[in-house]
Write a protein that holds these residues in place. Structure first.
Motif, mmCIF file in Angstrom:
data_model
loop_
_atom_site.group_PDB
_atom_site.id
_atom_site.type_symbol
_atom_site.label_atom_id
_atom_site.label_comp_id
_atom_site.label_asym_id
_atom_site.label_seq_id
_atom_site.Cartn_x
_atom_site.Cartn_y
_atom_site.Cartn_z
ATOM 1 N N PRO A 5 18.872 9.400 -13.510
ATOM 2 C CA PRO A 5 19.714 8.227 -13.220
ATOM 3 C C PRO A 5 18.945 7.123 -12.501
ATOM 4 O O PRO A 5 19.105 5.943 -12.827
ATOM 5 C CB PRO A 5 20.827 8.805 -12.329
ATOM 6 N N ALA A 6 18.094 7.476 -11.524
ATOM 7 C CA ALA A 6 17.339 6.465 -10.781
ATOM 8 C C ALA A 6 16.355 5.743 -11.701
ATOM 9 O O ALA A 6 16.175 4.524 -11.612
ATOM 10 C CB ALA A 6 16.600 7.110 -9.609
ATOM 11 N N GLY A 7 15.713 6.487 -12.595
ATOM 12 C CA GLY A 7 14.782 5.880 -13.534
ATOM 13 C C GLY A 7 15.475 4.920 -14.472
ATOM 14 O O GLY A 7 14.965 3.822 -14.759
ATOM 15 N N LYS A 8 16.660 5.297 -14.954
ATOM 16 C CA LYS A 8 17.427 4.417 -15.843
ATOM 17 C C LYS A 8 17.900 3.184 -15.105
ATOM 18 O O LYS A 8 17.862 2.064 -15.631
ATOM 19 C CB LYS A 8 18.623 5.189 -16.405
ATOM 20 N N PHE A 9 18.324 3.369 -13.854
ATOM 21 C CA PHE A 9 18.816 2.235 -13.054
ATOM 22 C C PHE A 9 17.720 1.195 -12.844
ATOM 23 O O PHE A 9 17.951 -0.006 -13.042
ATOM 24 C CB PHE A 9 19.327 2.737 -11.699
ATOM 25 N N ILE A 10 16.523 1.627 -12.456
ATOM 26 C CA ILE A 10 15.468 0.652 -12.190
ATOM 27 C C ILE A 10 15.024 -0.027 -13.482
ATOM 28 O O ILE A 10 14.628 -1.199 -13.478
ATOM 29 C CB ILE A 10 14.276 1.303 -11.441
ATOM 30 N N SER A 11 15.140 0.665 -14.606
ATOM 31 C CA SER A 11 14.812 0.033 -15.893
ATOM 32 C C SER A 11 15.801 -1.083 -16.211
ATOM 33 O O SER A 11 15.410 -2.168 -16.656
ATOM 34 C CB SER A 11 14.834 1.083 -17.024
ATOM 35 N N ILE A 12 17.074 -0.824 -15.955
ATOM 36 C CA ILE A 12 18.106 -1.839 -16.188
ATOM 37 C C ILE A 12 17.894 -3.030 -15.271
ATOM 38 O O ILE A 12 17.979 -4.190 -15.680
ATOM 39 C CB ILE A 12 19.510 -1.233 -15.982
ATOM 40 N N LEU A 13 17.593 -2.742 -13.993
ATOM 41 C CA LEU A 13 17.398 -3.825 -13.025
ATOM 42 C C LEU A 13 16.180 -4.654 -13.384
ATOM 43 O O LEU A 13 16.222 -5.900 -13.303
ATOM 44 C CB LEU A 13 17.265 -3.242 -11.620
ATOM 45 N N LYS A 14 15.107 -4.010 -13.799
ATOM 46 C CA LYS A 14 13.899 -4.751 -14.218
ATOM 47 C C LYS A 14 14.213 -5.671 -15.383
ATOM 48 O O LYS A 14 13.796 -6.846 -15.407
ATOM 49 C CB LYS A 14 12.799 -3.768 -14.616
ATOM 50 N N GLU A 15 14.945 -5.169 -16.351
ATOM 51 C CA GLU A 15 15.298 -5.979 -17.515
ATOM 52 C C GLU A 15 16.126 -7.191 -17.116
ATOM 53 O O GLU A 15 15.926 -8.297 -17.618
ATOM 54 C CB GLU A 15 16.073 -5.110 -18.516
ATOM 55 N N MET A 16 17.057 -6.990 -16.161
ATOM 56 C CA MET A 16 17.892 -8.083 -15.689
ATOM 57 C C MET A 16 17.064 -9.142 -14.957
ATOM 58 O O MET A 16 17.220 -10.354 -15.174
ATOM 59 C CB MET A 16 18.991 -7.557 -14.743
ATOM 60 N N LEU A 17 16.161 -8.681 -14.087
ATOM 61 C CA LEU A 17 15.429 -9.602 -13.221
ATOM 62 C C LEU A 17 14.278 -10.298 -13.951
ATOM 63 O O LEU A 17 13.904 -11.415 -13.577
ATOM 64 C CB LEU A 17 14.878 -8.853 -12.009
ATOM 65 N N LEU A 18 13.722 -9.650 -14.970
ATOM 66 C CA LEU A 18 12.573 -10.234 -15.658
ATOM 67 C C LEU A 18 12.968 -11.008 -16.904
ATOM 68 O O LEU A 18 12.108 -11.613 -17.572
ATOM 69 C CB LEU A 18 11.584 -9.123 -16.034
ATOM 70 N N SER A 19 14.252 -11.015 -17.227
ATOM 71 C CA SER A 19 14.708 -11.743 -18.421
ATOM 72 C C SER A 19 14.828 -13.237 -18.131
ATOM 73 O O SER A 19 14.937 -13.654 -17.001
ATOM 74 C CB SER A 19 16.049 -11.197 -18.891
ATOM 75 N N THR A 44 0.830 -1.202 0.000
ATOM 76 C CA THR A 44 0.000 0.000 0.000
ATOM 77 C C THR A 44 0.869 1.260 0.000
ATOM 78 O O THR A 44 0.406 2.332 -0.380
ATOM 79 C CB THR A 44 -0.932 0.035 1.228
ATOM 80 N N LYS A 45 2.123 1.115 0.419
ATOM 81 C CA LYS A 45 3.031 2.260 0.491
ATOM 82 C C LYS A 45 4.130 2.230 -0.559
ATOM 83 O O LYS A 45 4.635 3.272 -0.972
ATOM 84 C CB LYS A 45 3.695 2.330 1.882
ATOM 85 N N TYR A 46 4.522 1.002 -0.970
ATOM 86 C CA TYR A 46 5.695 0.879 -1.825
ATOM 87 C C TYR A 46 5.419 0.037 -3.068
ATOM 88 O O TYR A 46 4.599 -0.883 -3.037
ATOM 89 C CB TYR A 46 6.849 0.225 -1.050
ATOM 90 N N ASN A 47 6.145 0.358 -4.132
ATOM 91 C CA ASN A 47 6.254 -0.543 -5.266
ATOM 92 C C ASN A 47 7.407 -1.483 -4.982
ATOM 93 O O ASN A 47 8.387 -1.106 -4.322
ATOM 94 C CB ASN A 47 6.535 0.237 -6.554
ATOM 95 N N ALA A 48 7.327 -2.711 -5.482
ATOM 96 C CA ALA A 48 8.351 -3.703 -5.180
ATOM 97 C C ALA A 48 8.694 -4.522 -6.412
ATOM 98 O O ALA A 48 7.827 -4.842 -7.225
ATOM 99 C CB ALA A 48 7.876 -4.627 -4.057
ATOM 100 N N LEU A 49 9.961 -4.827 -6.538
ATOM 101 C CA LEU A 49 10.459 -5.695 -7.593
ATOM 102 C C LEU A 49 11.231 -6.828 -6.926
ATOM 103 O O LEU A 49 12.216 -6.577 -6.228
ATOM 104 C CB LEU A 49 11.377 -4.900 -8.525
ATOM 105 N N LYS A 50 10.741 -8.060 -7.099
ATOM 106 C CA LYS A 50 11.373 -9.190 -6.425
ATOM 107 C C LYS A 50 12.703 -9.548 -7.078
ATOM 108 O O LYS A 50 12.824 -9.568 -8.301
ATOM 109 C CB LYS A 50 10.447 -10.408 -6.438
ATOM 110 N N MET A 51 13.693 -9.830 -6.234
ATOM 111 C CA MET A 51 14.989 -10.290 -6.719
ATOM 112 C C MET A 51 14.886 -11.778 -7.057
ATOM 113 O O MET A 51 13.977 -12.479 -6.597
ATOM 114 C CB MET A 51 16.062 -10.051 -5.660
ATOM 115 N N LYS A 52 15.820 -12.253 -7.882
ATOM 116 C CA LYS A 52 15.750 -13.645 -8.337
ATOM 117 C C LYS A 52 16.038 -14.632 -7.206
ATOM 118 O O LYS A 52 15.389 -15.669 -7.094
ATOM 119 C CB LYS A 52 16.740 -13.869 -9.481
#
Length: 296
Positions: free
Chosen positions: A282-296, A156-164
């Motif tokens: 920079p933060a937006g680009k970083f999370i995009s890179i991390l999403k691509e890594m984790l969801l690939s 309810t407070k945060y967005n989350a991206l699970k690590m592998k």
């Protein structure tokens, strides 16, 4: 309350002297004293305890210590905001702030960070360590961009991206200890052992649920905030440290070894950020890179 006056107050708190603070700020001592007195009148609280006639040293009152902490946070946030605005052009450069506990998941963060910095060397990363309370407080105040959290996340407070990967719980012990002969450690193995727990788990948590025992019924000889410090205590034979795998290097000539818990106890790991957060470039680009890594 003006930012300028907050800076004056922080200078006095830092120098513990109005005279030295005035010199560092290139102000006259009467001018600085007046500004601080006006601040105290505005807040309706005494912030400084002035020294006696023979002493020029000033100390902070309890209210002054609270203001110092908040003022430092405010100035950090102002500096961070100014940098983001000044760098909000086509050039990708700036700072990314991440808060985390001790976890091997930092390796995934490091891979994404290297990927970004290889193409944009003007991006710099700042990693601060602390427990879950520290990370969420820093995130809520806007002092960090991302936090790494173990276990469930308040969606309810945060967005989350699970690590592998997941963090595996176990026991750090000396290689010559009796439990080192076992491949895994059961709750029964730990009932009579001197245990070293993280400060969070000492208040009850995943480990006590796994043990099916109240923490007060266990032989807790010490608590820790950083597993590295606990590992030194283990090395000296003080006890068995309960913690996460891959934090302490137990290979090579290390006198220590790690044995996982059984039944298996593990934590999911997520990188989180505030809902509706507006990222710097920079933060937006970083999370995009991390999403691509984790969801690939």
């Amino acid at each position: 309350m003006e930012l300028r006056v907050l800076q004056y107050f922080l200078a006095v708190a830092r120098e513990q002297s109005i005279i030295r603070a005035a010199e560092s700020l290139h102000l006259s001592q009467p001018t600085l004293s007046t500004q601080i007195k006006n601040m105290e009148e505005e807040l309706g609280r005494q912030l400084l305890i002035r020294g006696t006639k023979g002493s020029r040293k000033v100390t902070l009152t309890e209210e002054g210590m609270i203001l110092r902490k908040r003022a430092e946070e405010i100035m950090d946030l102002v500096e961070k905001t100014e940098k983001e605005i000044l760098l909000a052009d086509d050039i990708l450069m700036g700072d990314i702030y991440i808060g985390t506990g001790e976890t091997d998941a930092v390796r995934e963060i490091a891979k994404a960070a290297k990927n970004l910095q290889d193409s944009h060397p003007g991006v710099h990363f700042h990693i601060s360590s602390g427990n879950a309370v520290y990370v969420t407080e820093q995130l809520d105040k806007g002092l960090i961009d991302f936090g790494i959290m173990l276990g469930p996340v308040d969606l309810t407070k945060y967005n989350a991206l699970k690590m592998k990967n997941k963090d595996i719980w176990g026991v750090l012990m000396r290689r010559d200890s009796p439990l080192a002969q076992k491949e895994t450690v059961s709750p029964e193995d730990l009932l009579d052992k001197p245990l070293i727990l993280s400060q969070q788990e000492d208040k009850g948590g995943s480990f006590s649920q796994w043990m099916k025992q109240d923490i007060s019924d266990l032989n807790i000889v010490a608590t820790y905030n950083l597993l590295f410090n606990a590992s030194l205590m283990v090395e000296e034979g003080f006890g068995y440290a309960v913690g996460l795998d891959k934090i302490i290097n137990t290979g090579g000539d290390s006198p220590l070894c790690f044995r996982p818990l059984y039944p298996v106890l593990e934590n999911e790991i997520s990188i989180i950020w505030k809902k509706y957060q507006i990222f710097s470039k920079p933060a937006g680009k970083f999370i995009s890179i991390l999403k691509e890594m984790l969801l690939s």
